[in-house]
Design a protein around this motif. Structure first.
Motif, PDB file in Angstrom:
ATOM      1  N   LYS A 157       0.840  -1.195   0.000  1.00  0.00           N
ATOM      2  CA  LYS A 157       0.000   0.000   0.000  1.00  0.00           C
ATOM      3  C   LYS A 157       0.879   1.250   0.000  1.00  0.00           C
ATOM      4  CE  LYS A 157      -3.653  -2.425   2.529  1.00  0.00           C
ATOM      5  NZ  LYS A 157      -4.467  -2.505   3.755  1.00  0.00           N
ATOM      6  N   LYS A 158       0.259   2.387  -0.223  1.00  0.00           N
ATOM      7  CA  LYS A 158       0.995   3.649  -0.249  1.00  0.00           C
ATOM      8  C   LYS A 158       0.833   4.379   1.081  1.00  0.00           C
ATOM      9  CE  LYS A 158       0.487   4.217  -5.242  1.00  0.00           C
ATOM     10  NZ  LYS A 158      -0.060   5.068  -6.327  1.00  0.00           N
ATOM     11  N   LEU A 159       1.958   4.868   1.596  1.00  0.00           N
ATOM     12  CA  LEU A 159       1.975   5.609   2.861  1.00  0.00           C
ATOM     13  C   LEU A 159       2.366   7.050   2.587  1.00  0.00           C
ATOM     14  CD1 LEU A 159       1.861   5.632   6.004  1.00  0.00           C
ATOM     15  CD2 LEU A 159       4.312   5.099   5.958  1.00  0.00           C
ATOM     16  N   ILE A 160       1.593   7.974   3.118  1.00  0.00           N
ATOM     17  CA  ILE A 160       1.833   9.409   2.915  1.00  0.00           C
ATOM     18  C   ILE A 160       2.759   9.948   4.006  1.00  0.00           C
ATOM     19  CG2 ILE A 160       0.728  11.682   2.810  1.00  0.00           C
ATOM     20  CD1 ILE A 160      -1.854  10.094   1.951  1.00  0.00           C
ATOM     21  N   VAL A 161       3.782  10.707   3.601  1.00  0.00           N
ATOM     22  CA  VAL A 161       4.697  11.342   4.551  1.00  0.00           C
ATOM     23  C   VAL A 161       5.050  12.735   4.045  1.00  0.00           C
ATOM     24  CG1 VAL A 161       5.723   9.149   5.330  1.00  0.00           C
ATOM     25  CG2 VAL A 161       6.773  10.405   3.430  1.00  0.00           C
ATOM     26  N   ASN A 162       5.630  13.538   4.937  1.00  0.00           N
ATOM     27  CA  ASN A 162       6.151  14.841   4.538  1.00  0.00           C
ATOM     28  C   ASN A 162       7.650  14.738   4.300  1.00  0.00           C
ATOM     29  OD1 ASN A 162       3.560  15.740   6.042  1.00  0.00           O
ATOM     30  ND2 ASN A 162       4.310  17.602   5.054  1.00  0.00           N
ATOM     31  N   LYS A 163       8.112  15.454   3.284  1.00  0.00           N
ATOM     32  CA  LYS A 163       9.547  15.486   3.000  1.00  0.00           C
ATOM     33  C   LYS A 163      10.295  16.131   4.163  1.00  0.00           C
ATOM     34  CE  LYS A 163       8.816  16.050  -1.991  1.00  0.00           C
ATOM     35  NZ  LYS A 163       9.000  16.967  -3.144  1.00  0.00           N
ATOM     36  N   GLY A 164      11.455  15.577   4.482  1.00  0.00           N
ATOM     37  CA  GLY A 164      12.300  16.170   5.514  1.00  0.00           C
ATOM     38  C   GLY A 164      11.876  15.880   6.929  1.00  0.00           C
ATOM     39  N   THR A 165      10.957  14.914   7.127  1.00  0.00           N
ATOM     40  CA  THR A 165      10.485  14.590   8.477  1.00  0.00           C
ATOM     41  C   THR A 165      11.101  13.284   8.958  1.00  0.00           C
ATOM     42  OG1 THR A 165       8.559  13.380   7.615  1.00  0.00           O
ATOM     43  CG2 THR A 165       8.273  15.736   8.064  1.00  0.00           C
ATOM     44  N   THR A 166      10.982  13.056  10.261  1.00  0.00           N
ATOM     45  CA  THR A 166      11.477  11.802  10.825  1.00  0.00           C
ATOM     46  C   THR A 166      10.655  10.617  10.325  1.00  0.00           C
ATOM     47  OG1 THR A 166      10.159  12.328  12.803  1.00  0.00           O
ATOM     48  CG2 THR A 166      12.530  12.754  12.912  1.00  0.00           C
ATOM     49  N   ALA A 167       9.402  10.856   9.944  1.00  0.00           N
ATOM     50  CA  ALA A 167       8.576   9.777   9.390  1.00  0.00           C
ATOM     51  C   ALA A 167       9.174   9.285   8.072  1.00  0.00           C
ATOM     52  CB  ALA A 167       7.142  10.262   9.176  1.00  0.00           C
ATOM     53  N   GLU A 168       9.559  10.226   7.215  1.00  0.00           N
ATOM     54  CA  GLU A 168      10.185   9.846   5.940  1.00  0.00           C
ATOM     55  C   GLU A 168      11.473   9.069   6.193  1.00  0.00           C
ATOM     56  OE1 GLU A 168      12.058  11.855   1.865  1.00  0.00           O
ATOM     57  OE2 GLU A 168      11.883  13.040   3.703  1.00  0.00           O
ATOM     58  N   THR A 169      12.300   9.574   7.102  1.00  0.00           N
ATOM     59  CA  THR A 169      13.574   8.920   7.402  1.00  0.00           C
ATOM     60  C   THR A 169      13.359   7.530   7.968  1.00  0.00           C
ATOM     61  OG1 THR A 169      14.595  11.068   7.872  1.00  0.00           O
ATOM     62  CG2 THR A 169      15.717   9.118   8.720  1.00  0.00           C
ATOM     63  N   TYR A 170      12.413   7.392   8.902  1.00  0.00           N
ATOM     64  CA  TYR A 170      12.166   6.109   9.559  1.00  0.00           C
ATOM     65  C   TYR A 170      11.744   5.034   8.562  1.00  0.00           C
ATOM     66  CZ  TYR A 170      10.038   2.536  12.512  1.00  0.00           C
ATOM     67  OH  TYR A 170       9.708   1.327  13.089  1.00  0.00           O
ATOM     68  N   PHE A 171      10.773   5.362   7.723  1.00  0.00           N
ATOM     69  CA  PHE A 171      10.271   4.346   6.796  1.00  0.00           C
ATOM     70  C   PHE A 171      11.254   4.066   5.664  1.00  0.00           C
ATOM     71  CE2 PHE A 171       6.281   5.105   8.959  1.00  0.00           C
ATOM     72  CZ  PHE A 171       5.739   3.826   9.006  1.00  0.00           C
ATOM     73  N   THR A 172      11.989   5.074   5.232  1.00  0.00           N
ATOM     74  CA  THR A 172      13.004   4.852   4.199  1.00  0.00           C
ATOM     75  C   THR A 172      14.090   3.906   4.704  1.00  0.00           C
ATOM     76  OG1 THR A 172      12.618   7.047   3.244  1.00  0.00           O
ATOM     77  CG2 THR A 172      14.711   5.976   2.731  1.00  0.00           C
ATOM     78  N   LYS A 173      14.478   4.082   5.957  1.00  0.00           N
ATOM     79  CA  LYS A 173      15.548   3.271   6.537  1.00  0.00           C
ATOM     80  C   LYS A 173      15.073   1.884   6.970  1.00  0.00           C
ATOM     81  CE  LYS A 173      18.919   3.289  10.343  1.00  0.00           C
ATOM     82  NZ  LYS A 173      19.437   4.069  11.491  1.00  0.00           N
ATOM     83  N   ASN A 174      13.928   1.826   7.636  1.00  0.00           N
ATOM     84  CA  ASN A 174      13.496   0.575   8.254  1.00  0.00           C
ATOM     85  C   ASN A 174      12.516  -0.249   7.423  1.00  0.00           C
ATOM     86  OD1 ASN A 174      14.811   0.855  11.018  1.00  0.00           O
ATOM     87  ND2 ASN A 174      13.647   2.758  10.918  1.00  0.00           N
TER      88      ASN A 174
END
Length: 288
Positions: A157-174
């Motif tokens: 599924k698609k998850l919505i995030v904001n650029k430059g946030t910890t949410a983007e970093t967390y999901f990109t990494k983990n």
């Protein structure tokens, strides 16, 4: 020319070069010292302190119907201005996006960032964080009819995030296998969720609790994700004078429970009695 004169000439040239290099080094060091020492004096001479805040992240930083900056971060920023310049109106609010916070500090567009800035090791390499005033973790909000209650449900599924946030970093990494839809502005991201462009939206849980309460039909199915983090003011790398002032200010404000007052004025109306302020507020710049 005799050998003696040649040696003498070479020695004189080397000596002159050394003196000039020393003067240049001394001048550079002096300029650096003056820059570091004059940051607060520069603010006072300007007559305003420039603080970066959000325009679209209620109840933390937003612009109301009358064009006024409001929110938790704004409430604290005004007190900073009052204690540094004698008047809370002497703050110039500079509107930033999540992805532009570091850049605005580095480019001297702001003196302080107070745009719900989560402290991370990566960001510490680029800016200097003061002591914290708030605790935060990630959360995931989704439609109540199709709630996302675990990360596993996001696969495919698609998850919505904001650029430059910890949410983007967390999901990109983990969770690199989860497709991310990235937006610059909070308003864009939440509109994407309402338009069902994504199955869910990941952001700071403190923001999502308030948003879900204001928007019927949505639930924070994952209330805490990853580690608990802190939010703190940030200054340009190396600006120790302003950093020390902020830390002293937070300690002073802690003696009057001022961050709790900010919570009561700006966050409690959004949360009601559903949130324990001790789960969010950091008083005096120190975690208990």
């Amino acid at each position: 020319m005799s050998m003696k004169k040649v040696v003498s000439l070479v020695f004189s040239v080397l000596l002159l070069a050394g003196v000039l290099a020393g003067c240049g080094s001394s001048t550079n060091e002096t300029k650096a010292d003056q820059t570091a020492k004059s940051s607060i004096e520069e603010i006072k001479q300007r007559g305003t302190i420039r603080i970066g805040v959000f325009s679209d992240k209620p109840p933390f930083g937003f612009v109301d119907a009358n064009g006024k900056n409001q929110g938790f971060d704004v409430f604290l920023a005004k007190r900073f201005a009052k204690d540094l310049l004698g008047d809370e109106s002497k703050v110039e609010f500079v509107l930033v996006e999540a992805a532009s916070r570091v850049e605005f500090l580095q480019a001297n567009k702001v003196d302080i960032i107070m745009a719900n800035f989560t402290v991370t090791d990566e960001r510490k390499q680029k800016v200097d964080f003061a002591n914290p005033y708030m605790k935060v973790a990630l959360g995931v909000v989704s439609p109540s009819g199709e709630p996302i209650t675990s990360v596993e449900q996001l696969k495919g599924k698609k998850l919505i995030v904001n650029k430059g946030t910890t949410a983007e970093t967390y999901f990109t990494k983990n969770h690199p296998d989860i497709e991310l839809l990235k937006y610059d502005q909070n308003t864009e991201a939440f509109e994407a969720l309402k338009d069902k462009r994504g199955a869910a939206l990941a952001h700071d849980n403190t923001l999502l609790f308030a948003w879900a309460k204001e928007n019927a039909g949505y639930t924070v199915g994952i209330s805490t994700l990853g580690s608990q983090d802190t939010i703190a003011p940030a200054v340009k790398k190396g600006n120790k004078e302003l950093l020390d002032w902020i830390n002293n200010e937070l300690e002073t404000l802690g003696k009057e429970n001022y961050v709790h007052k900010a919570y009561e004025e700006t966050l409690k109306p959004a949360y009601g009695e559903t949130i324990n302020p001790e789960d969010i507020v950091v008083e005096g710049g120190k975690l208990k």
